[in-house]
Design an enzyme around this catalytic site. Sequence first.
Site, PDB file in Angstrom:
ATOM      1  N   PHE A  34      15.220  17.485  30.702  1.00  0.00           N
ATOM      2  CA  PHE A  34      15.405  18.930  30.570  1.00  0.00           C
ATOM      3  C   PHE A  34      15.751  19.365  29.155  1.00  0.00           C
ATOM      4  O   PHE A  34      16.048  20.529  28.933  1.00  0.00           O
ATOM      5  CB  PHE A  34      16.511  19.413  31.521  1.00  0.00           C
ATOM      6  CG  PHE A  34      16.344  18.934  32.914  1.00  0.00           C
ATOM      7  CD1 PHE A  34      15.268  19.354  33.682  1.00  0.00           C
ATOM      8  CD2 PHE A  34      17.242  18.048  33.468  1.00  0.00           C
ATOM      9  CE1 PHE A  34      15.111  18.906  34.963  1.00  0.00           C
ATOM     10  CE2 PHE A  34      17.086  17.599  34.761  1.00  0.00           C
ATOM     11  CZ  PHE A  34      16.011  18.023  35.521  1.00  0.00           C
ATOM     12  N   ASP A 144      17.281   6.066  40.279  1.00  0.00           N
ATOM     13  CA  ASP A 144      16.315   6.054  39.176  1.00  0.00           C
ATOM     14  C   ASP A 144      16.621   4.908  38.207  1.00  0.00           C
ATOM     15  O   ASP A 144      16.678   5.095  37.001  1.00  0.00           O
ATOM     16  CB  ASP A 144      16.331   7.389  38.431  1.00  0.00           C
ATOM     17  CG  ASP A 144      15.069   7.582  37.577  1.00  0.00           C
ATOM     18  OD1 ASP A 144      14.073   6.864  37.820  1.00  0.00           O
ATOM     19  OD2 ASP A 144      15.087   8.425  36.668  1.00  0.00           O
TER      20      ASP A 144
END
Length: 1080
Positions: A34, A144
């Site tokens: 982001f 992840d």
Amino acid sequence: MTTKPQNSKQGLAEGEMDVSSLFKRTEVIGRGKFGVVYKGYNVKTGRVYAIKVLNLDSDSDEVEDVQREIQFLASLKQISNITRYYGSYLKDTSLWIIMEHCAGGSLRSLLRPGKIDEKYIGVIMRELLVALKCIHKDNVIHRDIKAANVLITNEGNVKLCDFGVAAQVNQTSLRRQTMAGTPYWMAPEVIMEGVYYDTKVDIWSLGITTYEIATGNPPYCDVEALRAMQLIIKSKPPRLEDRSYSTSLKEFIALCLDEDPKERLSADDLLKSKFIRAHKATPTSILKELISRYLLFRDKNKNKYKIEGSIPENEPSKPSEAPKPSQNGGGDEAQKSIASNDNEIKRVNEGDVEMKWDFDSLSSSDYIIENNINLDALAEDNNEWATAQHDLFNYAYPDEDSYYFDPTSHNTRPFVYQGTTIGKGYPGTIAQNSTLNAPVTNNYTNSKYPSKMVAGTTNTSGTHTAGPMTSSKRLESKAPKQLLELFEDNEIITAENDVNTEAPKISKSISSLNAGNSSRDDFIPSISNEVNGNINNNKMRPHLPPLSSGNNYYSQSTPALPLLQTKFNKTSKGPPTSGLTTAPTSIEIEIPEELPNSALPTPASADPVLIPSTKARSSTVTAGTPSSSSSIQYKSPSNVPRRLTVSNNRPEHCPSTITNQKLGSAVASNSGISSTPNNSNNYNNNTDSENSRGSSGSNTANSTQMGITNPGNVTKLSTHKASSPSRPLFGVGTSPNRKPAGSPTQNIGHNSTHTNLAPPPTMKPMANSKDNKDILLQPLNSIPSSSTLNTISGNSSNNLTSSNYFSNEKEGSRVNGDFKRNNPNLKLQMPLPTPVVRNKLLDPNTATSQNNNGMPGSAGISTNENINQFGFNTSSASNIPVSMTPISEKHIDFGGKIKRSQSISNRKNSSASEHPLNILGSSVSGNVSGIGNNNVGSNNNSGPNNSVPLSANTGNTTIKANSTTIATSSSAAASTTAPISQQTIPSGTQFNHILSSAATAANSVNSLGFGMCPPPQSLQMEMFLDLESFLPGKQRRVDRKPQVLKELENLLQMFEEGLPCIEHALKEQLISTPIKDNEH
């Protein structure tokens, strides 16, 4: 120097302060999901931090992800081996997250120089397991884990970062259901919809990360993410197969990559594994050697790729205005760049870009000197990791830049720049990913198939073919794919359609979801094996190379049904894993969609020895030559109902040469003994026009015609298309007491040393050898002499009896190991579905007109010799669509009580296990005792038929046996005749006595009420068509499978119910007759 840590609430509350006055950014060290990650320092203390600047002008979902990451980082900041979180500040629409700076960089970057030793892998995995153990105790799932999210500090410490997709498992429900993470590292339960998962998904990701470190890339990195997710669900878990890896490392990966999450070990258990315990005492400072190796590698290849810490020139977040690190930790240079950096934040690319932590600010010489690194201990750059890397595009890391082709300057291809179309105008341009020099070797195919397919802007696909085919043992060579193909005008080469031009691929219908609905058209007949010689049909591991190019992955959760090979007189071409799926167990027999018709007779071969005449039925679906065998064990699909199997192939039968006598079909022809003095040896009984039932959905009709004449001991064999599936029962090394497992609901297992990998055996004829001379194995209509039967027994070249059975009292019952070996060819015939048009051979009136008295076995009528027990004239059966098929091997137990077969509804194969009296699974199908069942159209309760004079002219005796039709009964009556083993026969009994006993046995069978049901007169042929006309000129598809299955069950039931009477007749006929050695 210390800084007061600030949690998220405090940071946001203090956001009113100007964060730029507290922290100064010096350079861009990476880009996250982001925002941009900077290297900065605290103005007051000068301590270096990693500052993650996130833009909150994005979607609300992304804002929630940011808030979640802050929440987890704040709660986990006291856990070791996790990047520490110091606080967050809000400035306008940007969120500044202050984190621990790991100057060493990501583990992904440290892999660039090449393969690393297992001692480093052990330390890294040990530290990651410590981190996972702590967060899993708090019910936190990272979701992840991958090499790019594992950071290494300058001191060699291991840090797990990027908790952006982490999930908190609440106490009420300890499992999650949402999908998150990177597809290539996802566990199967995360990908599957509606499946709950827990912290064990991190263990799977850890195993994939270990695989990535060891091999260079995660599995399926050469296919797109969506395809990779399908392969993760359907394929077997990846495994390390190369011999260069230790057993403990292979075991560690196997423990992590367990399909069942419940069986997958936890982080605490994995810390006790052999691989981790082997590196338990190794300090983390050893990882400094990896950093030093990378720094030397970077200096060596400066001119060949861009520094990772800088952003590519074509990207909007160009760090041209970012300050360089200063000696004083900031200063005026940092102050001047604040305004420009703020503008840069607003221009951040919002794309999902992998985190790339920077440690390129380190000086290799200074670092090595400060840490006292032994350069001799550093592994040299592994150049083999870079070779052949240029033909692979890594979809797992699509945004990594193309840095170099190999460590040397032997690069003849232009560069490809990610995110642009530069270099794509050349057909030879290869989408390059060289972040990892993964160890691969070139996979070449023959000239039929391209080894590389390249998408260019000229709407053409460049291909490259090379010499003889070789295979790699490590990674796969796949057709590369450009990142921006969706924006090209040319046809996109996808993972599905680029392989269709090269080699047939397993049908998509054969999957764990719809394996039961597989279409017959999805299978390729074996004739394609000679054309497509390099079909890779046994991909057990996803990281092993295919034998043909292209991304031809397919599912392994449901094994591929085997292909059918029909040409066994030629050696199968192609690699050891071509076209055939070898299975050590019997395969269920599929119903052919078309009625198989026997082909026209072909001229007999001049040299029958060169023609393999027959093969076992199960060999039609499991046959494999030594050159096409593999070590794969076939596993029957769980959701495919197993059908009745009419063959129980034993693997230990060996092929034998064809000699000059009749194939041992015993008394397969229903013909009597003719007493005509000029009865010749020429006969053509039992023309095996057998059509193999199309197995595995193949419509190929495998038919073989064996018309054998013997005028001068010359055997002629006529073959067409494929060999007959007759069962050659060469009992070599077998025991007659062995009961074959004939249950149709389970596979028949064999010993590990016995597999169905040999070529189909050749039918062994009744030769002049002394081990095949039983009188009941000789056709009664083909006595090789025109004299009496008494003179036959004295013929030294054609003995009909063997003293091997009768000279020893212990072998009087024939229940011994030699009986099966010496009587290989007893078999029973049964009709297959017949055509709509009534065949004249099935008509009892027509068949009667061919004989004098309407029954086979009439004395002196040569045309009666070819009528079998079903009323078929086998001499002319080669031109009609009537087939005979053998039954499987049977257990011998003469002294046991006759058993009645179970109902067909329980799916028991009575031909294999329910009838202990059947001889080797093959009854004497000929009308030895004159049992006349030629009245095909008669009912089950038919009374005695016409008298059948069975004339056996032995010189002084003529025996006439009054026979009746055997009618099928619902329950078999118990035999009142003493077993053969209890009958005593004088040693001087000759062949005529045996015939008389056989005739008596036939009459006793009738008195007990045994009977055989006539075969069906006609079948509805439309059940073999999947289309029906419901409107004029229009057709629709109809599922005929249930109707065909019903018809097959009726035939099998008729066959089952006829077995008891045949067994009883065999029991009465097979009499042990002791004969002296000088009388045979």
